[in-house]
Design a protein around this motif. Structure first.
Motif, PDB file in Angstrom:
ATOM      1  N   HIS A  86      -2.282   0.636  -4.103  1.00  0.00           N
ATOM      2  CA  HIS A  86      -2.550  -0.735  -4.549  1.00  0.00           C
ATOM      3  C   HIS A  86      -3.060  -0.766  -5.997  1.00  0.00           C
ATOM      4  CE1 HIS A  86      -3.702  -4.904  -4.386  1.00  0.00           C
ATOM      5  NE2 HIS A  86      -4.938  -4.608  -4.714  1.00  0.00           N
ATOM      6  N   GLU A  87      -3.843   0.238  -6.364  1.00  0.00           N
ATOM      7  CA  GLU A  87      -4.496   0.202  -7.672  1.00  0.00           C
ATOM      8  C   GLU A  87      -3.747   0.966  -8.763  1.00  0.00           C
ATOM      9  OE1 GLU A  87      -6.744  -1.765  -8.448  1.00  0.00           O
ATOM     10  OE2 GLU A  87      -7.667  -2.380  -6.556  1.00  0.00           O
ATOM     11  N   SER A  88      -2.702   1.706  -8.405  1.00  0.00           N
ATOM     12  CA  SER A  88      -1.913   2.401  -9.424  1.00  0.00           C
ATOM     13  C   SER A  88      -1.412   1.380 -10.441  1.00  0.00           C
ATOM     14  CB  SER A  88      -0.718   3.098  -8.767  1.00  0.00           C
ATOM     15  OG  SER A  88       0.196   3.513  -9.765  1.00  0.00           O
ATOM     16  N   CYS A  89      -1.550   1.699 -11.727  1.00  0.00           N
ATOM     17  CA  CYS A  89      -1.187   0.698 -12.729  1.00  0.00           C
ATOM     18  C   CYS A  89       0.322   0.582 -12.888  1.00  0.00           C
ATOM     19  CB  CYS A  89      -1.855   0.997 -14.061  1.00  0.00           C
ATOM     20  SG  CYS A  89      -1.042   2.265 -15.038  1.00  0.00           S
ATOM     21  N   GLY A  90       1.051   1.634 -12.502  1.00  0.00           N
ATOM     22  CA  GLY A  90       2.510   1.561 -12.564  1.00  0.00           C
ATOM     23  C   GLY A  90       3.101   2.082 -13.859  1.00  0.00           C
ATOM     24  N   PHE A  91       2.247   2.613 -14.729  1.00  0.00           N
ATOM     25  CA  PHE A  91       2.746   3.078 -16.018  1.00  0.00           C
ATOM     26  C   PHE A  91       3.640   4.312 -15.859  1.00  0.00           C
ATOM     27  CE2 PHE A  91       2.224   5.890 -19.711  1.00  0.00           C
ATOM     28  CZ  PHE A  91       2.694   5.074 -20.714  1.00  0.00           C
ATOM     29  N   CYS A  92       3.161   5.328 -15.172  1.00  0.00           N
ATOM     30  CA  CYS A  92       3.941   6.574 -15.109  1.00  0.00           C
ATOM     31  C   CYS A  92       4.624   6.753 -13.754  1.00  0.00           C
ATOM     32  CB  CYS A  92       3.069   7.775 -15.460  1.00  0.00           C
ATOM     33  SG  CYS A  92       1.907   8.253 -14.187  1.00  0.00           S
ATOM     34  N   THR A  93       5.753   7.457 -13.784  1.00  0.00           N
ATOM     35  CA  THR A  93       6.576   7.628 -12.592  1.00  0.00           C
ATOM     36  C   THR A  93       5.828   8.284 -11.424  1.00  0.00           C
ATOM     37  OG1 THR A  93       8.414   7.936 -14.119  1.00  0.00           O
ATOM     38  CG2 THR A  93       8.823   8.459 -11.808  1.00  0.00           C
ATOM     39  N   PRO A  94       5.181   9.448 -11.640  1.00  0.00           N
ATOM     40  CA  PRO A  94       4.614  10.131 -10.468  1.00  0.00           C
ATOM     41  C   PRO A  94       3.573   9.310  -9.725  1.00  0.00           C
ATOM     42  CG  PRO A  94       3.983  11.239 -12.522  1.00  0.00           C
ATOM     43  CD  PRO A  94       5.002  10.225 -12.872  1.00  0.00           C
ATOM     44  N   CYS A  95       2.739   8.577 -10.442  1.00  0.00           N
ATOM     45  CA  CYS A  95       1.695   7.808  -9.787  1.00  0.00           C
ATOM     46  C   CYS A  95       2.279   6.524  -9.188  1.00  0.00           C
ATOM     47  CB  CYS A  95       0.577   7.496 -10.775  1.00  0.00           C
ATOM     48  SG  CYS A  95      -0.762   6.531 -10.081  1.00  0.00           S
ATOM     49  N   ARG A  96       3.130   5.844  -9.952  1.00  0.00           N
ATOM     50  CA  ARG A  96       3.701   4.581  -9.478  1.00  0.00           C
ATOM     51  C   ARG A  96       4.459   4.791  -8.167  1.00  0.00           C
ATOM     52  NH1 ARG A  96       6.888   3.436 -13.712  1.00  0.00           N
ATOM     53  NH2 ARG A  96       8.736   4.313 -12.725  1.00  0.00           N
ATOM     54  N   VAL A  97       5.335   5.794  -8.170  1.00  0.00           N
ATOM     55  CA  VAL A  97       6.164   6.029  -6.984  1.00  0.00           C
ATOM     56  C   VAL A  97       5.432   6.944  -5.992  1.00  0.00           C
ATOM     57  CG1 VAL A  97       8.445   6.720  -6.187  1.00  0.00           C
ATOM     58  CG2 VAL A  97       8.178   5.823  -8.491  1.00  0.00           C
ATOM     59  N   GLY A  98       4.741   7.943  -6.529  1.00  0.00           N
ATOM     60  CA  GLY A  98       4.093   8.947  -5.675  1.00  0.00           C
ATOM     61  C   GLY A  98       3.031   8.362  -4.765  1.00  0.00           C
ATOM     62  N   THR A  99       2.218   7.433  -5.287  1.00  0.00           N
ATOM     63  CA  THR A  99       1.170   6.855  -4.435  1.00  0.00           C
ATOM     64  C   THR A  99       1.799   6.009  -3.318  1.00  0.00           C
ATOM     65  OG1 THR A  99       0.914   5.026  -5.999  1.00  0.00           O
ATOM     66  CG2 THR A  99      -0.673   6.832  -6.176  1.00  0.00           C
ATOM     67  N   SER A 100       2.926   5.363  -3.613  1.00  0.00           N
ATOM     68  CA  SER A 100       3.607   4.588  -2.575  1.00  0.00           C
ATOM     69  C   SER A 100       4.217   5.503  -1.521  1.00  0.00           C
ATOM     70  CB  SER A 100       4.711   3.717  -3.184  1.00  0.00           C
ATOM     71  OG  SER A 100       4.161   2.566  -3.755  1.00  0.00           O
ATOM     72  N   LEU A 101       4.821   6.610  -1.980  1.00  0.00           N
ATOM     73  CA  LEU A 101       5.402   7.569  -1.031  1.00  0.00           C
ATOM     74  C   LEU A 101       4.310   8.165  -0.149  1.00  0.00           C
ATOM     75  CD1 LEU A 101       7.914   9.423  -3.379  1.00  0.00           C
ATOM     76  CD2 LEU A 101       8.515   8.047  -1.378  1.00  0.00           C
ATOM     77  N   GLN A 102       3.177   8.465  -0.774  1.00  0.00           N
ATOM     78  CA  GLN A 102       2.063   9.055  -0.029  1.00  0.00           C
ATOM     79  C   GLN A 102       1.576   8.085   1.055  1.00  0.00           C
ATOM     80  OE1 GLN A 102      -1.190  11.619  -1.749  1.00  0.00           O
ATOM     81  NE2 GLN A 102      -2.327   9.721  -1.608  1.00  0.00           N
ATOM     82  N   LEU A 103       1.501   6.807   0.688  1.00  0.00           N
ATOM     83  CA  LEU A 103       1.058   5.811   1.663  1.00  0.00           C
ATOM     84  C   LEU A 103       2.053   5.719   2.826  1.00  0.00           C
ATOM     85  CD1 LEU A 103      -0.725   3.522   2.661  1.00  0.00           C
ATOM     86  CD2 LEU A 103       0.490   1.965   1.135  1.00  0.00           C
ATOM     87  N   ARG A 104       3.354   5.724   2.497  1.00  0.00           N
ATOM     88  CA  ARG A 104       4.364   5.645   3.551  1.00  0.00           C
ATOM     89  C   ARG A 104       4.242   6.816   4.520  1.00  0.00           C
ATOM     90  NH1 ARG A 104       9.939   3.180   1.597  1.00  0.00           N
ATOM     91  NH2 ARG A 104       9.121   1.351   0.565  1.00  0.00           N
ATOM     92  N   LEU A 105       4.045   8.008   3.951  1.00  0.00           N
ATOM     93  CA  LEU A 105       3.935   9.195   4.803  1.00  0.00           C
ATOM     94  C   LEU A 105       2.683   9.127   5.674  1.00  0.00           C
ATOM     95  CD1 LEU A 105       5.125  11.879   2.249  1.00  0.00           C
ATOM     96  CD2 LEU A 105       6.173  11.415   4.466  1.00  0.00           C
ATOM     97  N   MET A 106       1.577   8.690   5.088  1.00  0.00           N
ATOM     98  CA  MET A 106       0.340   8.596   5.860  1.00  0.00           C
ATOM     99  C   MET A 106       0.479   7.561   6.982  1.00  0.00           C
ATOM    100  SD  MET A 106      -1.845  10.863   5.075  1.00  0.00           S
ATOM    101  CE  MET A 106      -3.056  10.238   6.244  1.00  0.00           C
ATOM    102  N   GLU A 107       1.136   6.447   6.652  1.00  0.00           N
ATOM    103  CA  GLU A 107       1.367   5.419   7.666  1.00  0.00           C
ATOM    104  C   GLU A 107       2.208   5.975   8.817  1.00  0.00           C
ATOM    105  OE1 GLU A 107       0.614   2.510   8.706  1.00  0.00           O
ATOM    106  OE2 GLU A 107      -0.768   1.938   7.108  1.00  0.00           O
ATOM    107  N   LYS A 108       3.197   6.759   8.430  1.00  0.00           N
ATOM    108  CA  LYS A 108       4.099   7.354   9.422  1.00  0.00           C
ATOM    109  C   LYS A 108       3.302   8.268  10.357  1.00  0.00           C
ATOM    110  CE  LYS A 108       8.688   9.500   9.423  1.00  0.00           C
ATOM    111  NZ  LYS A 108       9.634  10.314   8.648  1.00  0.00           N
ATOM    112  N   ILE A 109       2.404   9.051   9.776  1.00  0.00           N
ATOM    113  CA  ILE A 109       1.581   9.948  10.583  1.00  0.00           C
ATOM    114  C   ILE A 109       0.636   9.145  11.472  1.00  0.00           C
ATOM    115  CG2 ILE A 109      -0.242  11.708  10.487  1.00  0.00           C
ATOM    116  CD1 ILE A 109       1.085  12.624   7.801  1.00  0.00           C
ATOM    117  N   ARG A 110       0.012   8.133  10.870  1.00  0.00           N
ATOM    118  CA  ARG A 110      -0.972   7.335  11.602  1.00  0.00           C
ATOM    119  C   ARG A 110      -0.341   6.667  12.829  1.00  0.00           C
ATOM    120  NH1 ARG A 110      -3.550   2.264  11.615  1.00  0.00           N
ATOM    121  NH2 ARG A 110      -1.839   1.347  10.446  1.00  0.00           N
ATOM    122  N   ARG A 111       0.910   6.248  12.655  1.00  0.00           N
ATOM    123  CA  ARG A 111       1.566   5.555  13.761  1.00  0.00           C
ATOM    124  C   ARG A 111       2.201   6.498  14.764  1.00  0.00           C
ATOM    125  NH1 ARG A 111       4.097   0.047  11.526  1.00  0.00           N
ATOM    126  NH2 ARG A 111       2.359  -0.556  10.194  1.00  0.00           N
ATOM    127  N   GLY A 112       2.121   7.801  14.448  1.00  0.00           N
ATOM    128  CA  GLY A 112       2.642   8.773  15.407  1.00  0.00           C
ATOM    129  C   GLY A 112       4.146   8.980  15.348  1.00  0.00           C
TER     130      GLY A 112
END
Lengths: 644, 244
Positions: free
Chosen positions: A539-565
């Motif tokens: 949510h707080e990534s500023c979106g300037f650089c590729t790894p953080c802009r996309v990487g934090t979203s990918l990380q969230l998706r993966l964590m959500e996937k794990i959380r939901r089993g």
């Protein structure tokens, strides 16, 4: 009755509460008359800015904001905040008018406005409510409370009600974890939420009672200063540090700061004396900036420092000006702490009256220094010092490339000292009592004390001033924790400390921290905690650089996937591989965004393992989720499946 | 002249040069998308990530310094760049087979250069606006990679037509005009900003598919070869102008 933030003191209004709790009312700065023309227009149900009349109204709002704040770059955010307040959003016509007044391209103003969480280019409710979604608040049932309020007011979270009476959304930590769950209503913090309070609040909103007339006790911020040491215990008289420094000279002050071993209290720990010295040695128009954008979830120490020790903080800034020759300083206050603005301005006025700020300080012909306050608008990234500088300059707050560092090339490319609130407060005392006095406490590499903001599953959450070198176990003893799962030290970007590591010390050489100390009881779910931290970074990534802009979203998706089993072993591998990518990010936000995942994976692999599906293959998408849009469109929320 | 070690090779640099400038001056390619020799370095795409004395840095913004050991062509760095490229592909909507920029697109060429054979990550499929209001220039936000070259070029044009707005994964390219439409802006088809886009986000109308497959920019040469052939001379020109 229409809502209008009016100066209403006494009679159980916020002004009254504010006085009790040490907050001063700030309505005078904001309000129109109660029945002003503009209000009437903005209250109307069909609020479209298209008639000539409403265009005039927008123009009047902009005129007022501009005449109140000015049109220099550092005033852009204040003007936008003011318009948001008066119109409940930023109408396009207003943005166009602002662009003209500031001589900026419209697109640049839009770019700035769209960045901040508290500014909106679409209408919000007349009561604009944000629940803190900090994990501590969530663990104290903030989600259920938000659902309850939404249900009562008949709207969806994140939505604006059809009549534009109210909008309810979430925001990152509001700095009230010691007395959460908390929300902000039209910028005003309401701590200690309960179901009963939600019902009463819904009732007040339905009856259109102005926030200024809501019960005083709803807004009462308690202090919770639980442990005092060097900083909080030492009596303070305005001007004592400054006069001592003026008498003994810059050289002496720098010696004392060096001897004190004071290092930056934001967490990075750069030696303060060296920072001031470097800045002094760089030619240019120097600036001093106080970083009061305390956004790390779980921190609230600056709230208390600015409430009760503001003069000491301002004196610290003035000392930095004395060393560097700066004539102007800025205190960047996070938007969530806007309720502190008035008292802070009063503190500045008082210093000016005492001759401790303004022209000819302390009667000296060649010492001029003043401080302006810039209020943020809901963006964690502004706590990063170079993003903060961009925010002051009225630019999108992307972190800058480094080198060069702010100390040589900061505000308007001039040498700039940027320090934390706590560092400035400490510097003032060092100027009075000397470096040795300060260095007596702490460890070899971490001198003095640290303010910890302790929250979560413990008996006594609050501010604890502890000597550096204290162990996590000792801190847990102080705040009265029971069985714990672990402690998050330094906020999501910091370190997750498991019970086996409770002998680790709070110190730059071990656990460096800006002060956040979140205690998690043994009944908490580690995956849930890590997922919420991942959500925070995305949510707080500023979106300037590729790894953080996309990487934090990918990380969230993966964590959500794990959380939901739904995740498999491959997803854990993928999650681990994101570490190296995030480390290629532009700034500290991206560099540390993987920490909560990495630390919890290291300490609790079993918890992760238990959530995984024993499959060789898992689909790359969630079918249920993909059908959601179709369900929304057809209004069929799976009911038909049950009929089969 | 001071030197750095670049993939084991000693190369000279002029004080003030960044690593990418030093490498480019020696005709050595470092992958990049947001860097362009004619504009101030930006450092957002991170494709130019290199290891400097063991630490990951952006070659386009990090100043070269005597004795630096720079590693650009290790498998680790290639893998990092590959994943970054894949991230750029999945966060937008890139349909190469039907895209008029295909064969001339730096993102696509980068994919080939880094040996990209799949997207690796799940697609985000964002919903983004297309703006065809300008008579001569099309803005297809699906393809934008937020390199801000158009933003910088338009500033250099003295027009400020493009800016970024939004935040994080919701960042978007906006246009400076009362309606927010390109057709109402003062963008001219001859502006540098209309031609600088490394991908197909900003394309000039009525020029699509004119070059037959086999003769397009990246059909016969890799992005590395094209960059050294076209960008290195621009950089040299800039230095010559500076010296004059």
């Amino acid at each position: 009755m229409i809502f209008c933030p009016l100066p209403l003191r006494g009679e159980g209004t916020i002004g009254h509460v504010a006085d009790q709790s040490g907050f001063q009312p700030y309505f005078e700065a904001i309000g129109f008359g109660r029945w002003s023309f503009i209000d009437l227009l903005f209250r109307s149900r069909s609020l479209e800015i298209d008639t000539a009349e409403s265009l005039d109204a927008v123009a009047a709002v902009v005129d007022k904001a501009v005449s109140q704040h000015g049109t220099r770059p550092q005033h852009l955010l204040a003007v936008l905040r003011q318009i948001q307040k008066d119109c409940h959003y930023l109408p396009k016509q207003a943005l166009q008018s602002v662009a003209r007044r500031f001589s900026l391209p419209l697109a640049r103003v839009v770019g700035v406005a769209e960045f901040y969480g508290f500014l909106h280019t679409q209408p919000r409710g007349e009561y604009d409510i944000y629940f803190s979604d900090c994990v501590i608040d969530v663990f104290h049932d903030s989600e259920a409370l938000m659902q309850r309020l939404c249900h009562r007011l008949r709207l969806q979270p994140g939505a604006v009600r059809g009549d534009r009476r109210v909008s309810i959304d979430t925001t990152s930590c509001t700095g009230l974890c010691d007395q959460g769950p908390a929300l902000l209503v039209n910028g005003w913090p309401v701590p200690r939420l309960t179901p009963t309070l939600m019902d009463a609040m819904a009732d007040h909103i339905e009856r259109r009672v102005p926030v200024t007339q809501w019960p005083a006790e709803w807004f009462l911020i308690e202090d919770h200063l639980c442990r005092h040491d060097l900083l909080l215990n030492t009596p303070w008289r305005p001007g004592t540090g400054l006069k001592n420094a003026l008498r003994q000279g810059v050289g002496w002050l720098l010696e004392q700061l060096t001897a004190s071993g004071l290092r930056g209290r934001g967490g990075a720990g750069f030696p303060t004396a060296r920072k001031w010295q470097f800045c002094r040695e760089t030619p240019g128009d120097h600036y001093v900036v106080c970083n009061a954008d305390e956004g790390e979830p779980g921190t609230f120490k600056d709230r208390e420092l600015l409430k009760h020790y503001a003069d000491q903080v301002f004196e610290g800034m003035t000392l930095a000006a004395f060393v560097t020759g700066a004539r102007l300083g800025f205190l960047y206050l996070r938007g969530e702490y806007e309720c502190l603005l008035r008292p802070l301005q009063a503190a500045l006025r008082q210093r000016r009256c005492l001759g401790l700020l303004g022209r000819n300080l302390c009667g000296l012909m060649d010492f001029h220094f003043d401080i302006e306050i810039v209020v943020g608008a809901g963006a964690y990234i502004c706590g990063e010092e170079s993003a903060l500088l961009n925010s002051i300059e009225g630019l999108r707050p992307h972190p800058r490339n480094r080198p060069p560092y702010p100390v040589t090339c900061g505000l308007w490319n001039q040498p700039t000292v940027v320090n934390n609130v706590e560092s400035f407060a400490a510097a003032s005392l060092i100027a009075v009592h000397g470096g040795e006095w300060f260095a007596k406490v702490g460890t070899e590499k971490s001198k003095g004390t640290k303010l910890l903001s302790i929250s979560g599953d413990c008996a006594r959450p609050g501010i604890y001033e502890v000597p550096f070198g204290i162990t996590v176990a000792e801190v847990l003893g102080l705040c009265g924790s029971g069985e714990t799962l672990g402690v998050q030290v330094g906020g999501p970007a910091g370190t997750f400390v498991a019970p086996s590591d409770y002998q680790r010390r709070i110190a730059y050489e071990d656990l460096g921290t800006g002060g956040s100390f979140m205690v998690f009881g043994s009944h908490r779910d580690i995956i849930d905690i890590a997922t919420r931290f991942a959500q925070f970074f995305a949510h707080e990534s500023c979106g300037f650089c590729t790894p953080c802009r996309v990487g934090t979203s990918l990380q969230l998706r993966l964590m959500e996937k794990i959380r939901r089993g739904w995740a498999t072993a491959g997803d854990i591998q993928e999650l681990e591989s994101l570490k190296q990518l995030l480390e290629a990010s532009h700034c500290g936000l991206g560099h540390t965004a993987h920490n909560p995942v990495q630390h919890t994976l290291a300490h609790y692999p079993g918890h992760y393992q238990a959530r995984l599906r024993d499959l060789d293959f898992s689909p790359g998408f969630d079918l249920d989720n993909e059908l959601e849009t179709a369900r929304q469109l057809t209004g069929r929320f799976g009911d038909h499946l049950r009929q089969v | 002249m001071p030197t750095i070690s670049f993939d084991g090779q000693e190369i000279t640099f002029e004080p003030g040069q960044t690593i990418i400038e030093a490498a480019m001056a020696s005709d050595l390619y470092i992958p990049h998308l947001c860097w362009h020799p004619d504009f101030p370095p930006h450092g957002s795409c991170k494709l130019c990530s290199v290891k400097v004395n063991g630490r990951i840095c952006s070659a386009c913004t990090f100043p070269a310094a005597e004795g630096q050991e720079v590693v650009s062509s290790s498998e680790e760095v290639r893998q990092l760049r590959l994943r970054l490229t894949q991230m750029l592909f999945v966060e937008g909507n890139h349909f190469c087979p039907s895209c008029e920029k295909s064969g001339q697109c730096e993102l696509q060429a980068m994919g080939y250069y880094l040996g990209m054979t799949d997207n690796h990550y799940p697609h985000f499929f964002p919903v983004r606006d297309i703006d065809a209001s300008h008579p001569h220039v099309l803005l297809d936000r699906d393809r934008c990679i937020f390199c801000e070259l158009c933003v910088r070029a338009s500033r250099a044009d003295g027009k400020n037509v493009f800016e970024l707005a939004g935040r994080g994964i919701h960042t978007r390219l906006v246009v400076d005009s009362p309606s927010g439409k390109l057709g109402d802006s003062n963008l001219d088809v001859n502006d540098r900003a209309a031609h600088i886009c490394p991908v197909g986000a900003i394309v000039v109308k009525e020029t699509a598919f004119r070059i037959p497959i086999g003769q397009r920019k990246y059909d016969r040469r890799t992005i590395a070869e094209v960059s050294v052939a076209e960008e290195a001379p621009l950089l040299r020109k800039r230095y010559e102008q500076k010296e004059d």
